[in-house]
Design an enzyme around this catalytic site. Structure first.
Site, PDB file in Angstrom:
ATOM      1  N   ASP A   1       0.856  -1.133  -0.053  1.00 43.62           N
ATOM      2  CA  ASP A   1      -0.180  -0.103  -0.129  1.00 43.62           C
ATOM      3  C   ASP A   1       0.968   1.216   0.083  1.00 43.62           C
ATOM      4  O   ASP A   1       2.126   1.237   0.190  1.00 43.62           O
ATOM      5  CB  ASP A   1      -0.992   0.048   1.055  1.00 43.62           C
ATOM      6  CG  ASP A   1      -0.153  -0.156   2.443  1.00 43.62           C
ATOM      7  OD1 ASP A   1       1.040  -0.175   2.534  1.00 43.62           O
ATOM      8  OD2 ASP A   1      -0.897  -0.248   3.517  1.00 43.62           O
TER       9      ASP A   1
ATOM     10  N   ASN B   1      -7.199  -0.189  14.081  1.00 45.04           N
ATOM     11  CA  ASN B   1      -8.668  -0.425  13.553  1.00 45.04           C
ATOM     12  C   ASN B   1      -8.754  -1.601  12.968  1.00 45.04           C
ATOM     13  O   ASN B   1     -10.079  -1.913  12.424  1.00 45.04           O
ATOM     14  CB  ASN B   1      -9.409   0.877  12.781  1.00 45.04           C
ATOM     15  CG  ASN B   1      -8.438   0.812  11.293  1.00 45.04           C
ATOM     16  OD1 ASN B   1      -7.641   0.041  11.151  1.00 45.04           O
ATOM     17  ND2 ASN B   1      -8.743   1.863  10.639  1.00 45.04           N
TER      18      ASN B   1
ATOM     19  N   HIS C   1      -7.480  -2.568  10.319  1.00 45.83           N
ATOM     20  CA  HIS C   1      -7.017  -2.905   8.820  1.00 45.83           C
ATOM     21  C   HIS C   1      -6.098  -3.531   8.587  1.00 45.83           C
ATOM     22  O   HIS C   1      -4.927  -3.616   9.213  1.00 45.83           O
ATOM     23  CB  HIS C   1      -6.972  -1.197   8.196  1.00 45.83           C
ATOM     24  CG  HIS C   1      -5.572  -0.729   8.381  1.00 45.83           C
ATOM     25  ND1 HIS C   1      -5.421   0.853   8.095  1.00 45.83           N
ATOM     26  CD2 HIS C   1      -4.577  -0.931   8.979  1.00 45.83           C
ATOM     27  CE1 HIS C   1      -4.381   1.294   8.416  1.00 45.83           C
ATOM     28  NE2 HIS C   1      -3.720   0.232   8.891  1.00 45.83           N
TER      29      HIS C   1
ATOM     30  N   GLU D   1      -9.800  -0.291   5.028  1.00 44.45           N
ATOM     31  CA  GLU D   1     -10.164  -0.077   6.427  1.00 44.45           C
ATOM     32  C   GLU D   1     -11.536  -0.471   6.763  1.00 44.45           C
ATOM     33  O   GLU D   1     -12.163  -1.335   5.889  1.00 44.45           O
ATOM     34  CB  GLU D   1     -10.609   1.442   5.741  1.00 44.45           C
ATOM     35  CG  GLU D   1      -9.238   2.397   5.514  1.00 44.45           C
ATOM     36  CD  GLU D   1      -8.494   2.406   6.821  1.00 44.45           C
ATOM     37  OE1 GLU D   1      -8.181   1.708   7.663  1.00 44.45           O
ATOM     38  OE2 GLU D   1      -7.691   3.698   6.748  1.00 44.45           O
TER      39      GLU D   1
HETATM   40  P1  PGA Z   1       2.275  -0.626  12.658  1.00 43.93           P
HETATM   41  O1  PGA Z   1       1.147  -0.664  11.083  1.00 43.93           O
HETATM   42  O2  PGA Z   1       2.940  -1.683  12.462  1.00 43.93           O
HETATM   43  O3  PGA Z   1       2.996   0.436  12.543  1.00 43.93           O
HETATM   44  O4  PGA Z   1       1.552  -0.778  13.901  1.00 43.93           O
HETATM   45  C1  PGA Z   1       0.001  -1.628  11.121  1.00 43.93           C
HETATM   46  C2  PGA Z   1      -0.829  -0.971  10.286  1.00 43.93           C
HETATM   47  O5  PGA Z   1      -1.781   0.418  10.605  1.00 43.93           O
HETATM   48  O6  PGA Z   1      -0.912  -1.341   9.081  1.00 43.93           O
END
Ligand code: PGA
Length: 241
Positions: A67, A136, A138, A143
């Site tokens: 992404d 959240n 995701h 999302e």
């Molecule tokens: P993080 O991100 O590894 O920085 O917690 C995970 C995400 O939000 O995809």
């Protein structure tokens, strides 16, 4: 879903790296989709160490970016491109022709989605994906409420994602959209690693692993995949009971 809980983040990262290296050794030429974000970075460093020790050839497979934040590119510290190239692809010495990453600066998001979809198609689909679970739930920028779309998508970012983004950029950037491989496309991979660490992820991990799958928790939609493993440290596993 198999769940592997390690005592701390260092041991968790080591295990993720070992298991990823085992997949790469068995599947030369495979297409890997590796998440950016904070959680997997130590596992990527460990993979590079395994390569230096002669235990895996990270250039024997192909890569596709998961992404990117729309409107920024590698010049912005905290972009997925910057994190992946500086944290993994470059130090691992992966040849440029083995990687296709999202260009968040492309002002034609449809063309950008198609470019990524074409690369995935050319390689016959994603074989392996390593996904961090967001606050959240995701995965990539799928999302809450997005479901299981195949191919790629442009998504309006959730409020939580925008709030959390400050940790990557050191400030709030006016980013409204994300570009991502769809959760349904990721779910077609032969092998899926979901990862989370730290107490701040304990609640979303519990919702992912212990509650009925729900579109409101995108990571929970992945859990009935036939070959999925959730890697946790003890803090993230705290609410699993
Ligand atoms: P993080 O991100 O590894 O920085 O917690 C995970 C995400 O939000 O995809």
């Amino acid at each position: 879903m198999k769940i592997i809980t390690l005592k701390n983040e260092a041991l968790q990262s080591e295990k993720i790296a070992q298991d990823t290296a085992a997949f790469i050794r068995k599947n030369p030429g495979a297409l890997l989709c590796l998440a950016a974000g904070d959680t997997p970075l130590e596992a990527y460093r460990q993979l590079i160490r395994l390569q230096a020790a002669g235990e895996v050839d990270l250039g024997s497979v192909y890569y596709v970016g998961l992404d990117e934040w729309e409107g920024i590119g590698r010049e912005t510290s905290g972009s997925c491109m910057q994190v992946m190239f500086d944290g993994f692809y470059d130090p691992a010495g992966i040849p440029a022709d083995r990687i296709v990453a999202w260009n968040g600066l492309n002002d034609d998001p449809e063309a950008e989605k198609k470019r990524i979809e074409d690369w995935i198609g050319l390689r016959g689909g994603i074989d392996f994906t390593l996904l961090g679970i967001g606050m959240n739930g995701h995965v990539g920028f799928n999302e809450p409420g997005t479901g299981l779309p195949e191919g790629c998508l442009r998504v309006k970012l959730d409020e939580t994602t925008r709030r959390v983004s400050v940790k990557y950029f050191g400030r709030a950037l006016p980013i409204e959209y994300g570009l991502s491989i769809g959760a349904g496309e990721l779910k077609k991979a032969k092998k899926v690693f979901l990862i989370a660490s730290g107490r701040h992820k304990a609640e979303i991990v519990m919702k992912t692993a212990r509650m009925p799958a729900s579109a409101e928790v995108p990571s929970s939609l992945m859990t009935d995949h036939p070959d999925i493993t959730l890697y946790l440290d003890e803090a993230a596993a705290e609410q699993l009971g």
